[in-house]
Design an enzyme around this catalytic site. Structure first.
Site, mmCIF file in Angstrom:
data_model
loop_
_atom_site.group_PDB
_atom_site.id
_atom_site.type_symbol
_atom_site.label_atom_id
_atom_site.label_comp_id
_atom_site.label_asym_id
_atom_site.label_seq_id
_atom_site.Cartn_x
_atom_site.Cartn_y
_atom_site.Cartn_z
ATOM 1 N N GLY A 92 -20.153 5.304 0.508
ATOM 2 C CA GLY A 92 -19.869 4.321 1.600
ATOM 3 C C GLY A 92 -18.873 5.674 2.409
ATOM 4 N N GLY A 148 -20.057 3.079 -5.318
ATOM 5 C CA GLY A 148 -19.553 2.959 -3.766
ATOM 6 C C GLY A 148 -19.818 3.952 -2.881
ATOM 7 C CE1 TYR A 208 -13.917 -6.508 1.094
ATOM 8 C CE2 TYR A 208 -12.220 -7.117 3.091
ATOM 9 C CZ TYR A 208 -13.326 -6.208 2.126
ATOM 10 O OH TYR A 208 -12.311 -4.764 1.606
#
Ligand code: SER
Length: 341
Positions: A13, A10, A155
């Protein structure tokens, strides 16, 4: 010989951006391998040893990675955030849980291969908490790690379960095997509050209103906030988030009394955020137009968290309270960012 490496998933990000900048400033001894589903931003490319475009669900890709690099630490940042995950819960589960399992397995294989523990840094979230009502939220105040672990989002469920998976790998992996031995995965997690960066905008989260509000004001754009003025959660600016990850990674293992830590720096209501934004950018036009389902998610998150274990185990201390966050970081850095174009 393969060079020791740190793997950042990631990497493109918000946290990845801050972390890679930090590694670059620190002149980290190890190679930094960036993995992201999107091509790494130009500004970051010369700050890593390799920028790999790929999916954490692609096991062949992960196998190829370990044939080329000797991985000693993993910062597993790739995830679908809370708002996006509600639109595609099955995909979120695959990315957030199956993806994490792939990386834990990779960490274990690497530890077995080179014989040293692999540090596994995992950003968890205040989304693992689920307060049943605004009344309970007000009454509870600062939440400790073991309270109110009833997430209401996919999430939050994913992050909560992955905390357990990480603890399992660290402490109980294959406990019934005849040749049971530690997995070598040194799992450490931080439950982040809403993060605000001056350099990047979040995407797909539910705490995004804070960053969106201030970035809109700096660009002279109006902003309609999707939670009510009273909505309150803890926030942290990106330099402190990076500092907490790096500090937790550096802490001696015998000082850690738990695997998962809250960290906090300040808590603000959306109205207090607006007041600070308007003070810095007097022409800012901020209105409140709550999107009720999304606002309800924020209402289930704690108003603040108790981070005393982080403070006592590894001397966690944020550099920025609310005043410093705005006056010394957000406002000057965001102004400069948009003035520079
Ligand atoms: N900032 C995240 C989100 O809003 C919470 O960890 O999804």
């Amino acid at each position: 010989m393969r060079k020791p490496a740190v793997l950042v998933t990631g990497a493109n990000g918000e946290v990845g951006y801050g972390l890679i900048e930090n590694f670059n400033k620190q002149k980290l001894e190890m190679d930094v391998i960036a993995l992201d589903i999107r091509k790494l931003e130009k500004g970051l490319r010369d700050k890593v040893s390799a920028a790999i475009v790929g999916d954490i669900l692609d096991e062949n890709l992960l196998q190829r990675l370990v044939s080329e690099y000797e991985i000693h630490a993993i910062y597993h940042l790739a995830a679908l955030l809370s708002t996006r995950a509600e639109f595609t819960p099955d995909t979120a589960h695959r990315v957030n849980v199956d993806g994490t399992l792939n990386l834990l397995r990779l960490a274990h294989e690497q530890a077995r291969w080179h014989g040293n523990p692999v540090k596994f840094l995992f950003p968890s979230s205040i989304a693992v908490y689920g307060l049943p009502s605004v009344g309970a939220k007000k009454e509870t105040g600062r939440v400790r790690e073991k309270q109110w672990n009833f997430p209401t989002t996919m999430y939050g469920c994913n992050k909560s379960y992955c905390e357990h998976l990480g603890r399992y790998y660290a402490l109980h992996y294959r406990q019934l095997a005849a040749d049971a031995s530690p997995s070598g995965v040194d799992f450490r997690a931080i439950r982040f509050p809403g993060l605000i960066s001056a350099m990047t905008l979040p995407s797909g989260g539910t705490s995004d209103y804070a960053a969106e509000m201030i970035h809109a004001a700096a660009q002279g754009n109006p902003y309609a906030c999707f939670v009510s003025e009273e909505a309150r959660i803890p926030f942290m600016v990106m330099p402190d988030a990076i500092k907490s990850l790096v500090d937790l990674a550096a802490a001696p293992a015998d000082k850690l009394s738990q695997r998962v830590y809250n960290v906090s720096s300040f808590s603000l209501s959306a109205a207090e955020l607006r007041d600070r934004v308007v003070k810095a950018f007097p022409d800012a036009k901020v209105t409140f137009e709550p999107d009720l389902p999304r606002a309800r998610i924020v209402d289930t998150w704690p108003a603040d968290v108790d981070d005393s274990p982080a403070r006592s185990d590894w001397s966690w201390q944020p550099d920025f309270d609310a005043d410093a966050a705005f006056d010394k970081y957000l406002v000057p850095a965001i102004r400069k960012r948009y003035a520079d174009g």
